[in-house]
Design a protein around this motif. Structure first.
Motif, PDB file in Angstrom:
ATOM      1  N   SER A  71       0.005   1.543  -0.024  1.00  0.00           N
ATOM      2  CA  SER A  71       0.995   2.568   0.286  1.00  0.00           C
ATOM      3  C   SER A  71       2.118   2.645  -0.737  1.00  0.00           C
ATOM      4  CB  SER A  71       1.584   2.318   1.683  1.00  0.00           C
ATOM      5  OG  SER A  71       0.605   2.502   2.675  1.00  0.00           O
ATOM      6  N   SER A 117       3.610   5.907   6.946  1.00  0.00           N
ATOM      7  CA  SER A 117       2.946   4.603   6.947  1.00  0.00           C
ATOM      8  C   SER A 117       3.911   3.488   6.577  1.00  0.00           C
ATOM      9  CB  SER A 117       1.765   4.634   5.958  1.00  0.00           C
ATOM     10  OG  SER A 117       1.177   3.366   5.825  1.00  0.00           O
ATOM     11  N   LYS A 120       6.335   2.826   9.387  1.00  0.00           N
ATOM     12  CA  LYS A 120       5.657   2.066  10.443  1.00  0.00           C
ATOM     13  C   LYS A 120       5.545   0.600  10.066  1.00  0.00           C
ATOM     14  CE  LYS A 120       2.946   1.168  13.980  1.00  0.00           C
ATOM     15  NZ  LYS A 120       3.440   1.182  15.369  1.00  0.00           N
ATOM     16  N   ASP A 121       5.274   0.313   8.794  1.00  0.00           N
ATOM     17  CA  ASP A 121       5.052  -1.048   8.351  1.00  0.00           C
ATOM     18  C   ASP A 121       6.350  -1.829   8.169  1.00  0.00           C
ATOM     19  OD1 ASP A 121       3.532  -3.238   7.388  1.00  0.00           O
ATOM     20  OD2 ASP A 121       3.929  -2.638   5.324  1.00  0.00           O
ATOM     21  N   ALA A 317       5.043   7.283  14.318  1.00  0.00           N
ATOM     22  CA  ALA A 317       5.300   5.897  13.914  1.00  0.00           C
ATOM     23  C   ALA A 317       5.373   4.971  15.124  1.00  0.00           C
ATOM     24  CB  ALA A 317       6.595   5.819  13.104  1.00  0.00           C
ATOM     25  N   ASP A 322      -1.060   0.929  13.857  1.00  0.00           N
ATOM     26  CA  ASP A 322      -0.864   0.236  12.588  1.00  0.00           C
ATOM     27  C   ASP A 322      -0.524   1.264  11.512  1.00  0.00           C
ATOM     28  OD1 ASP A 322      -3.404   1.289  11.451  1.00  0.00           O
ATOM     29  OD2 ASP A 322      -4.319  -0.054  12.922  1.00  0.00           O
ATOM     30  N   PRO A 323      -0.064   0.794  10.328  1.00  0.00           N
ATOM     31  CA  PRO A 323       0.317   1.743   9.273  1.00  0.00           C
ATOM     32  C   PRO A 323      -0.815   2.668   8.837  1.00  0.00           C
ATOM     33  CG  PRO A 323       1.234  -0.419   8.810  1.00  0.00           C
ATOM     34  CD  PRO A 323       0.312  -0.594   9.983  1.00  0.00           C
TER      35      PRO A 323
END
Length: 395
Positions: A71, A117, A120-121, A317, A322-323
């Motif tokens: 990412s 992503s 989210k991570d 999110a 997960d991402p």
């Protein structure tokens, strides 16, 4: 060691400044471009439409690009594509102008997916607020670029130089992401599943985004012409768009903050739907109330436009496991949204021509509010996950 959350946030904001700005430089220079290159109005307009459709393509493939590169690396590459496209537009010819604009659209589309992503991570427990912050950064970038485009063209000696100069802030964002990439390993290069067309949540998120995008681009395109048709000057109608833009800034910050604060989304999403419906109905039924005029209606529509986008990305999110799933779902939602954004204003224009008025076209925006309402009710009251289970920013 993973990069500090504050550095990631700075990287997100630096990148976000470039997610609308380079495209906002083109409309103010459209007359100069047409005169210089001898372009018909349709051809000149198709350049910007091509950018929006390229954003849709970038959104649909963004998850796979992120899986292949990681990412953070993919984000650096995508904003690098924006910088390269801006540089290509510095060549004053039709093909470089179109090619560079498409490159910018692709870079923007991929970036929008991968930002979800990364949020989210790295920043999961502040997903909606961070989404609101980068939407505000996008708006600030767009406003500054559109205001500076013509003065830069005069000062630098031509429209192509004014378009090319916006490669500089994109290169700054590339530099920030280079530091982030050195601060920790790339995300695992997992090949994602196909876009989740069969997933009910992804379909509802895409429906909501289609409504938001149609409202944004439809109102941006047709609010001013509606009032010019009612006898307003072009300058006065332009002030309506300024109010529409200004209303988005507090909405993009306040509504996600309220969602974070309460841990609930549906009440605030319903407020967004109500603002759109009330503003559009006001324009149709009572377009110019005595004393106050249409400013309130336009403010309501702008407020809804500013709040809808970060709320939807915040929900994705929160809900995605997960991402990788967040990237795939946001890619599908943004791809659908940008496709509608490219075609919706065209439909509204056809309705204006067929009916010789603007009422039917504005009803399309009521349809957009209906899409958001259906999606909001279908999603239910999405709640913010417990920060411990979601992962703190430092983890």
């Amino acid at each position: 060691m993973r990069p500090r959350p504050m550095l990631v946030l700075v990287g997100i904001l630096a990148l976000s400044l470039n997610l609308r700005g380079p495209l906002s430089a083109y409309p103010p220079l459209l007359g100069d471009v047409r005169e210089s290159l001898g372009l018909a109005a349709g051809t000149a307009g198709a350049v910007q439409t091509g950018a929006i459709l390229a954003m849709a393509v970038g959104s649909l493939v963004g998850a796979r690009v992120g899986a292949a590169l990681g990412s953070t690396r993919a984000l650096g590459a995508s904003v690098g594509l924006v910088a390269l496209g801006s540089g290509v537009r510095g060549i004053p010819a039709t093909v470089p102008l179109a090619l560079g604009t498409i490159m910018i659209g692709l870079g923007i589309g991929i970036s929008g997916v991968l930002l979800t992503s990364v949020v989210k991570d790295r920043l999961a427990d502040r997903a909606a607020a961070v989404s609101g912050a980068y939407v505000v950064a996008m708006m600030v970038g767009s406003t500054v670029v559109s205001a500076a485009a013509v003065p830069l063209a005069v000062g630098l000696g031509g429209w192509s130089f004014s378009l090319a100069v916006w490669a500089v802030p994109a290169l700054v964002a590339v530099a920030v992401w280079s530091v982030i990439m050195r601060g920790g390993p790339a995300a695992p290069a997992q090949v994602p599943t196909r876009l989740p067309w069969r997933d009910r949540f992804a379909r509802l998120a895409s429906t909501y985004q289609a409504g938001v995008s149609l409202t944004v681009y439809g109102s941006l395109t047709w609010i001013a012409p509606t009032y010019v048709d009612r006898g307003w000057s072009a300058a006065s109608a332009g002030l309506l768009i300024a109010v529409w833009s200004i209303a988005q800034l507090p909405a993009a910050l306040v509504m996600p903050w309220l969602a974070e604060r309460t841990g609930r989304v549906r009440p605030w999403a319903l407020v967004v739907v109500a603002c759109t419906a009330l503003g559009v109905l006001g324009m149709i039924v009572w377009p110019e109330p005595p004393l106050v005029g249409p400013w309130g209606w336009v403010f309501l529509i702008g407020f809804a436009c500013g709040a809808g986008f970060p709320l939807n990305l915040g929900v994705i999110a929160w809900r995605a496991p997960d991402p990788q799933a967040a990237a795939a779902t946001s890619g599908m939602a943004l791809g659908v949204g940008y496709t509608v954004a490219g075609l919706g204003p065209l439909l509204m224009g056809v309705l204006v021509d067929l009916t010789h008025g603007y009422g039917a076209a504005l009803c399309v925006l009521l349809g957009a509010a209906g899409l958001q309402l259906v999606a909001t009710l279908g999603l239910g009251d999405v709640r913010r996950p417990n920060p411990v289970s979601a992962g703190s920013p430092g983890r």
